[in-house]
Motif scaffolding. Sequence first.
Motif, PDB file in Angstrom:
ATOM      1  N   GLU A   1       8.992  -2.367  -8.533  1.00 47.85           N
ATOM      2  CA  GLU A   1       7.802  -2.866  -8.139  1.00 47.85           C
ATOM      3  C   GLU A   1       8.302  -3.576  -6.812  1.00 47.85           C
ATOM      4  O   GLU A   1       9.304  -3.876  -6.310  1.00 47.85           O
ATOM      5  CB  GLU A   1       7.359  -3.909  -9.217  1.00 47.85           C
TER       6      GLU A   1
ATOM      7  N   MET B   1       1.516  -4.651 -10.969  1.00 46.48           N
ATOM      8  CA  MET B   1       1.467  -4.035  -9.642  1.00 46.48           C
ATOM      9  C   MET B   1       1.355  -2.609 -10.097  1.00 46.48           C
ATOM     10  O   MET B   1       0.446  -2.036 -10.425  1.00 46.48           O
ATOM     11  CB  MET B   1       2.405  -4.628  -8.630  1.00 46.48           C
ATOM     12  N   LYS B   2       2.381  -1.843  -9.506  1.00 43.55           N
ATOM     13  CA  LYS B   2       2.260  -0.398  -9.781  1.00 43.55           C
ATOM     14  C   LYS B   2       2.332   0.122 -11.150  1.00 43.55           C
ATOM     15  O   LYS B   2       1.764   1.004 -11.512  1.00 43.55           O
ATOM     16  CB  LYS B   2       3.662   0.377  -9.072  1.00 43.55           C
TER      17      LYS B   2
ATOM     18  N   VAL C   1       1.784   6.025  -6.954  1.00 41.78           N
ATOM     19  CA  VAL C   1       1.485   6.061  -8.203  1.00 41.78           C
ATOM     20  C   VAL C   1       0.585   7.041  -8.910  1.00 41.78           C
ATOM     21  O   VAL C   1       1.252   7.785  -9.762  1.00 41.78           O
ATOM     22  CB  VAL C   1       0.609   4.538  -8.478  1.00 41.78           C
TER      23      VAL C   1
ATOM     24  N   ASN D   1       0.756  -1.150  -0.144  1.00 40.11           N
ATOM     25  CA  ASN D   1       0.047  -0.065   0.146  1.00 40.11           C
ATOM     26  C   ASN D   1       0.909   1.396   0.093  1.00 40.11           C
ATOM     27  O   ASN D   1       0.607   2.263  -0.672  1.00 40.11           O
ATOM     28  CB  ASN D   1      -1.202  -0.051   1.256  1.00 40.11           C
TER      29      ASN D   1
ATOM     30  N   THR E   1      -1.146  -0.430 -12.392  1.00 43.60           N
ATOM     31  CA  THR E   1      -2.081   0.555 -11.803  1.00 43.60           C
ATOM     32  C   THR E   1      -1.969   1.961 -12.346  1.00 43.60           C
ATOM     33  O   THR E   1      -2.996   2.412 -12.567  1.00 43.60           O
ATOM     34  CB  THR E   1      -1.858   0.870 -10.265  1.00 43.60           C
TER      35      THR E   1
ATOM     36  N   ASP F   1       1.775   1.925  -3.367  1.00 39.47           N
ATOM     37  CA  ASP F   1       0.789   2.239  -4.270  1.00 39.47           C
ATOM     38  C   ASP F   1       0.734   3.626  -4.156  1.00 39.47           C
ATOM     39  O   ASP F   1       0.115   4.307  -4.993  1.00 39.47           O
ATOM     40  CB  ASP F   1      -0.339   1.297  -4.047  1.00 39.47           C
TER      41      ASP F   1
END
Length: 270
Positions: free
Chosen positions: A185, A193-194, A35, A29, A197, A32
Motif C-alpha cells: 500500500e 486503499m488499494k 489495481v 494515483n 479498491t 491506484d
Amino acid sequence: MEYKKITETPSNHEHLEQMDTQTILTKMNEEDKTVAEAVEKTIPQITKLVDALAERFQKGGRLFYIGAGTSGRLGVLDASEIPPTFGIPHERVIGLIAGGDTAIRKAVENAEDDKVQAWLDLKAHDINENDVVVGIAASGSTPYVIGGLNDAKRNGILTAAITNNPGAPIAQIADIPIEINVGPEFLTGSTRMKSGTSQKLALNMISTALMIKIGRVKGNKMVNMQLSNDKLVDRGTRYIVEGLGIDYSEAEKLLKKHGSVKLALEAGRE
C-alpha cells in the motif's frame, strides 16, 4: 503453507510527510492505476464464482458476504445496493460484518478475532446448501472469516474468498479463491486503499454479472430497479421512451401504472 503478507510489506514510497500535496496525490494515483490490472488476473476465478452463483440462485439460493473492518463494510455496501438496483429482495444478497451493524460506522473491538461468530451470524439466516459464502479479507487471515468459511464448508456450502495475499489461509480454505495481488500500500499496511479498491471492483463484477445472468438486466438497462426517487423515475421513463419509441409523458404513465421498466416495456409491446 507459508505465505508472504504482501499487505504488510513496506510502501514503495518514503518520507510521505515531506511530500507536497500534489506529490502525495500523484503517487497515490500512480499506485491506484495498477489495481484494475491486478483484478483482471483473477477473472477466471470470478467467472467460476458467478457461474456457480447463477446456478444456485435459480434454485432459490443466496449470496452471503462475510468480513471485518473495511472488507466487511464493502460486502455490506455491495449487498445493500442490489435490491434498489436490480429489484430483488434484501434477503437474497446479505452482507455480514464482524461486530454486527454497529461495526459499519464504528470499529468494534476484537470482533474480528472471534472464530465462532460468523457461523452463528450465518445460521441466523437459515443458511443452506443452495447458498454461497464469500469471505472477504485483505490479509486473508481474519479469524471471523476463517471460522465462517470453515464452518460453511463443513456444512456442504460452496465457499469463495477475496484476499490480497495470495496463498493466505482463506484462499486455502475456499473452494474458489480470488487472490488479488495489488502489492504494498502507498501508506504501509493501510488496506482501505488499494486492497479495498480491488475488493470493490471484484464485488461490482460478481454481483452485477450475477444479476445479468439471472435476467435482472435487459440489453444494458436496469429494468428492475426500484423507483424510489424522482431521478430513478426519470431514468426509467427514458428507458421506456427508447425501448418503445413513444413520447415521455406516455412512457411515464406506463411506468407509474406498471411499477417497473420491465413490466412497462412488456405491456407496451402487447
